[in-house]
Design a protein around this motif. Structure first.
Motif, PDB file in Angstrom:
ATOM      1  N   TRP A 199       0.992  -1.120  -0.080  1.00 23.72           N
ATOM      2  CA  TRP A 199       0.117  -0.094   0.022  1.00 23.72           C
ATOM      3  C   TRP A 199       0.741   1.119  -0.062  1.00 23.72           C
ATOM      4  O   TRP A 199       1.837   1.270   0.724  1.00 23.72           O
ATOM      5  N   PHE A 200       0.540   2.235  -1.085  1.00 24.63           N
ATOM      6  CA  PHE A 200       1.431   3.488  -0.777  1.00 24.63           C
ATOM      7  C   PHE A 200       0.674   4.322  -0.098  1.00 24.63           C
ATOM      8  O   PHE A 200      -0.395   4.699  -0.226  1.00 24.63           O
ATOM      9  N   LEU A 201       1.604   4.985   0.888  1.00 27.65           N
ATOM     10  CA  LEU A 201       1.146   6.125   1.712  1.00 27.65           C
ATOM     11  C   LEU A 201       2.126   7.096   1.400  1.00 27.65           C
ATOM     12  O   LEU A 201       3.440   7.108   1.508  1.00 27.65           O
ATOM     13  N   SER A 202       1.692   8.651   1.233  1.00 31.34           N
ATOM     14  CA  SER A 202       2.221   9.498   0.355  1.00 31.34           C
ATOM     15  C   SER A 202       3.390   9.975   1.630  1.00 31.34           C
ATOM     16  O   SER A 202       4.384  10.616   1.285  1.00 31.34           O
ATOM     17  N   ASP A 203       3.132   9.841   2.920  1.00 30.97           N
ATOM     18  CA  ASP A 203       3.895  10.313   4.137  1.00 30.97           C
ATOM     19  C   ASP A 203       4.747   9.377   4.451  1.00 30.97           C
ATOM     20  O   ASP A 203       5.608   9.700   5.461  1.00 30.97           O
ATOM     21  N   GLY A 204       4.842   8.328   3.989  1.00 31.65           N
ATOM     22  CA  GLY A 204       5.758   7.266   4.485  1.00 31.65           C
ATOM     23  C   GLY A 204       5.331   6.423   5.733  1.00 31.65           C
ATOM     24  O   GLY A 204       6.413   5.911   6.230  1.00 31.65           O
ATOM     25  N   SER A 205       4.201   6.803   5.992  1.00 29.38           N
ATOM     26  CA  SER A 205       3.926   5.987   7.320  1.00 29.38           C
ATOM     27  C   SER A 205       4.101   4.497   7.518  1.00 29.38           C
ATOM     28  O   SER A 205       3.896   3.642   6.283  1.00 29.38           O
ATOM     29  N   GLU A 206       4.397   3.831   8.673  1.00 29.11           N
ATOM     30  CA  GLU A 206       4.621   2.591   8.701  1.00 29.11           C
ATOM     31  C   GLU A 206       3.256   1.888   8.518  1.00 29.11           C
ATOM     32  O   GLU A 206       2.264   2.420   9.161  1.00 29.11           O
ATOM     33  N   LEU A 207       3.230   0.712   7.887  1.00 24.51           N
ATOM     34  CA  LEU A 207       1.762  -0.090   7.887  1.00 24.51           C
ATOM     35  C   LEU A 207       1.992  -0.856   9.163  1.00 24.51           C
ATOM     36  O   LEU A 207       2.730  -1.563   9.222  1.00 24.51           O
ATOM     37  N   SER A 208       0.754  -1.093   9.463  1.00 22.33           N
ATOM     38  CA  SER A 208       0.432  -2.278  10.391  1.00 22.33           C
ATOM     39  C   SER A 208       0.416  -3.633  10.025  1.00 22.33           C
ATOM     40  O   SER A 208       0.543  -3.493   8.574  1.00 22.33           O
ATOM     41  N   GLU A 209       0.392  -4.514  10.760  1.00 20.62           N
ATOM     42  CA  GLU A 209       0.384  -5.930  10.070  1.00 20.62           C
ATOM     43  C   GLU A 209      -0.657  -6.319   9.168  1.00 20.62           C
ATOM     44  O   GLU A 209      -0.620  -6.807   8.248  1.00 20.62           O
ATOM     45  N   GLU A 210      -1.840  -5.772   9.834  1.00 24.50           N
ATOM     46  CA  GLU A 210      -3.251  -5.855   9.040  1.00 24.50           C
ATOM     47  C   GLU A 210      -3.079  -4.988   7.580  1.00 24.50           C
ATOM     48  O   GLU A 210      -3.475  -5.619   6.547  1.00 24.50           O
ATOM     49  N   GLU A 211      -2.623  -3.924   7.711  1.00 27.09           N
ATOM     50  CA  GLU A 211      -2.364  -2.955   6.439  1.00 27.09           C
ATOM     51  C   GLU A 211      -1.417  -3.837   5.482  1.00 27.09           C
ATOM     52  O   GLU A 211      -1.523  -3.591   4.165  1.00 27.09           O
ATOM     53  N   LYS A 212      -0.429  -4.379   5.869  1.00 28.46           N
ATOM     54  CA  LYS A 212       0.520  -5.006   5.067  1.00 28.46           C
ATOM     55  C   LYS A 212      -0.009  -5.996   4.223  1.00 28.46           C
ATOM     56  O   LYS A 212       0.315  -6.563   3.244  1.00 28.46           O
ATOM     57  N   LYS A 213      -1.319  -6.529   4.616  1.00 34.24           N
ATOM     58  CA  LYS A 213      -1.890  -7.864   3.868  1.00 34.24           C
ATOM     59  C   LYS A 213      -2.609  -7.184   2.721  1.00 34.24           C
ATOM     60  O   LYS A 213      -3.143  -7.940   2.080  1.00 34.24           O
ATOM     61  N   LYS A 214      -2.790  -5.910   2.773  1.00 38.22           N
ATOM     62  CA  LYS A 214      -3.717  -5.490   1.523  1.00 38.22           C
ATOM     63  C   LYS A 214      -3.135  -5.987   0.109  1.00 38.22           C
ATOM     64  O   LYS A 214      -2.036  -5.689  -0.051  1.00 38.22           O
ATOM     65  N   ILE A 215      -4.066  -6.312  -0.798  1.00 39.47           N
ATOM     66  CA  ILE A 215      -3.469  -7.048  -1.948  1.00 39.47           C
ATOM     67  C   ILE A 215      -4.307  -6.377  -2.978  1.00 39.47           C
ATOM     68  O   ILE A 215      -5.626  -6.327  -2.872  1.00 39.47           O
ATOM     69  N   TRP A 216      -3.687  -5.755  -4.108  1.00 42.51           N
ATOM     70  CA  TRP A 216      -4.745  -5.496  -5.342  1.00 42.51           C
ATOM     71  C   TRP A 216      -4.192  -6.409  -6.453  1.00 42.51           C
ATOM     72  O   TRP A 216      -3.071  -6.879  -6.587  1.00 42.51           O
ATOM     73  N   SER A 217      -5.298  -6.709  -7.321  1.00 47.14           N
ATOM     74  CA  SER A 217      -5.081  -7.289  -8.444  1.00 47.14           C
ATOM     75  C   SER A 217      -4.471  -6.343  -9.682  1.00 47.14           C
ATOM     76  O   SER A 217      -5.311  -5.524 -10.016  1.00 47.14           O
ATOM     77  N   ILE A 218      -3.071  -6.084  -9.923  1.00 46.13           N
ATOM     78  CA  ILE A 218      -2.455  -5.021 -10.540  1.00 46.13           C
ATOM     79  C   ILE A 218      -2.346  -5.669 -12.162  1.00 46.13           C
ATOM     80  O   ILE A 218      -1.431  -6.404 -12.380  1.00 46.13           O
ATOM     81  N   PRO A 219      -2.935  -5.084 -13.117  1.00 44.57           N
ATOM     82  CA  PRO A 219      -2.454  -5.098 -14.464  1.00 44.57           C
ATOM     83  C   PRO A 219      -1.202  -4.355 -14.510  1.00 44.57           C
ATOM     84  O   PRO A 219      -1.005  -3.133 -14.578  1.00 44.57           O
ATOM     85  N   ILE A 220      -0.141  -5.186 -15.095  1.00 46.74           N
ATOM     86  CA  ILE A 220       1.311  -4.347 -15.373  1.00 46.74           C
ATOM     87  C   ILE A 220       1.609  -4.654 -16.627  1.00 46.74           C
ATOM     88  O   ILE A 220       1.816  -5.957 -17.243  1.00 46.74           O
ATOM     89  N   LEU A 221       1.928  -3.631 -17.572  1.00 46.54           N
ATOM     90  CA  LEU A 221       2.382  -3.265 -18.821  1.00 46.54           C
ATOM     91  C   LEU A 221       3.624  -3.354 -18.820  1.00 46.54           C
ATOM     92  O   LEU A 221       4.304  -2.508 -18.145  1.00 46.54           O
ATOM     93  N   ILE A 222       4.477  -4.180 -19.366  1.00 50.73           N
ATOM     94  CA  ILE A 222       5.915  -3.918 -19.483  1.00 50.73           C
ATOM     95  C   ILE A 222       6.858  -4.213 -20.857  1.00 50.73           C
ATOM     96  O   ILE A 222       6.089  -4.720 -21.769  1.00 50.73           O
ATOM     97  N   SER A 223       7.480  -2.826 -20.907  1.00 47.53           N
ATOM     98  CA  SER A 223       8.168  -2.806 -22.434  1.00 47.53           C
ATOM     99  C   SER A 223       9.487  -2.547 -22.060  1.00 47.53           C
ATOM    100  O   SER A 223      10.090  -2.156 -21.211  1.00 47.53           O
TER     101      SER A 223
END
Length: 303
Positions: free
Chosen positions: A113-137
């Protein structure tokens, strides 16, 4: 740090105006643009057509549109969209390692998870997952980037080996997906060359600089690496890229001139002078080429 509730139930029609704000529209359009890139223009329009035809004069739920796109494309649109519409925020993807054999380049990725102020993530927040489409060239596949779906915390991706180990690899090619990219230092050096010779497309040059600065503010990247990328833009002619550079330079100038840095005024003055000289060197060529006066042949982005 911005933590906004993601999914809001609507009981009465007038409540729509209460929940749709700048974040709803900005994130919404970014996610739809991302899905359009995954589907391609043909399937994107075909899914919309089927959706409107099937539900004409009727009510729908969110998943009806995802299902329409899924049916025409065979891609897991519901799974992808659920991760973006049912949780707050967006991720950054770290390139952990890049290794190559005779045929393939293997890339290890990790999302957080990206937090703009660089806050530390809790253990629960570290588990957040997105399905990310990644285009690579790469320089060889620039006109036809490969699509990879990242559904887990970590992923291994294989792409054809580039001609040279020093060739850049561009993640989120086209800047269509809604995440930031954290490059390793050695690949930043490769990107510098792609930016300098402008082989990397305009939107990607701007995206690399803005991602790098945002990650630097969050404590994920050294500011010196950001400045290295910006320095590569001294031959830049595109307004979109200069617009991104302006955002970064304005923020750095504000930081250098802020009251919070008055503990060592002599040092701050030297930093400010060095920064001003850097900016002058950066913009001189473009300024001399464009000038103050409008030319008849100037396009709307040059005026």
């Amino acid at each position: 740090k911005l933590k906004i509730k993601k999914k809001v139930p609507i009981v009465h029609a007038e409540e729509v105006e209460e929940v749709f704000d700048a974040i709803s529209y900005s994130k919404g359009c970014c996610v739809v643009r991302m899905i359009a890139a995954v589907l391609g223009p043909v399937d994107f329009r075909a899914g919309l057509k089927n959706y409107f035809t099937k539900h004409a004069y009727g009510n729908t739920e969110t998943y009806d549109l995802w299902k329409a796109w899924e049916e025409v494309s065979g891609k897991p649109i519901s799974q992808i969209m659920k991760s973006w519409t049912e949780q707050m925020g967006f991720p950054y993807v770290k390139i952990v390692s890049i290794t190559s054999d005779e045929e393939f380049t293997t890339i290890e990725l990790e999302q957080n998870w990206f937090l703009s102020d660089g806050s530390e993530l809790s253990e629960e927040e570290k588990k957040k997952i997105w399905s990310i489409p990644i285009l690579i060239s790469t320089p060889e596949t620039l006109t036809k980037p490969s699509l990879h779906l990242m559904h887990n915390k970590k992923a291994l991706i294989n792409i054809p080996k580039t001609q040279s180990s020093n060739d850049w690899i561009l993640f989120n090619s086209g800047q269509t997906s809604f995440f930031r990219v954290l490059y390793p230092i050695d690949k930043i050096n490769s990107l510098v060359e792609g930016i300098k010779n402008q082989i990397i497309p305009t939107q990607d040059r701007a995206g690399i600089i803005l991602d790098s600065y945002a990650l630097s503010k969050a404590g994920k990247m050294e500011l010196t690496e950001v400045m290295k990328l910006i320095e590569a833009c001294q031959y830049e002619n595109e307004y979109t890229v200069w617009s991104g550079i302006e955002i970064v330079l304005d923020a750095i100038e504000l930081f250098l001139s802020s009251d919070n840095n008055d503990n060592d005024k002599n040092n701050n003055n030297k930093l400010s002078e060095s920064f001003s000289n850097f900016v002058i060197r950066l913009i001189t060529r473009t300024f001399l080429g464009i000038g103050w006066k409008e030319k008849q042949e100037d396009g709307h982005l040059d005026k």
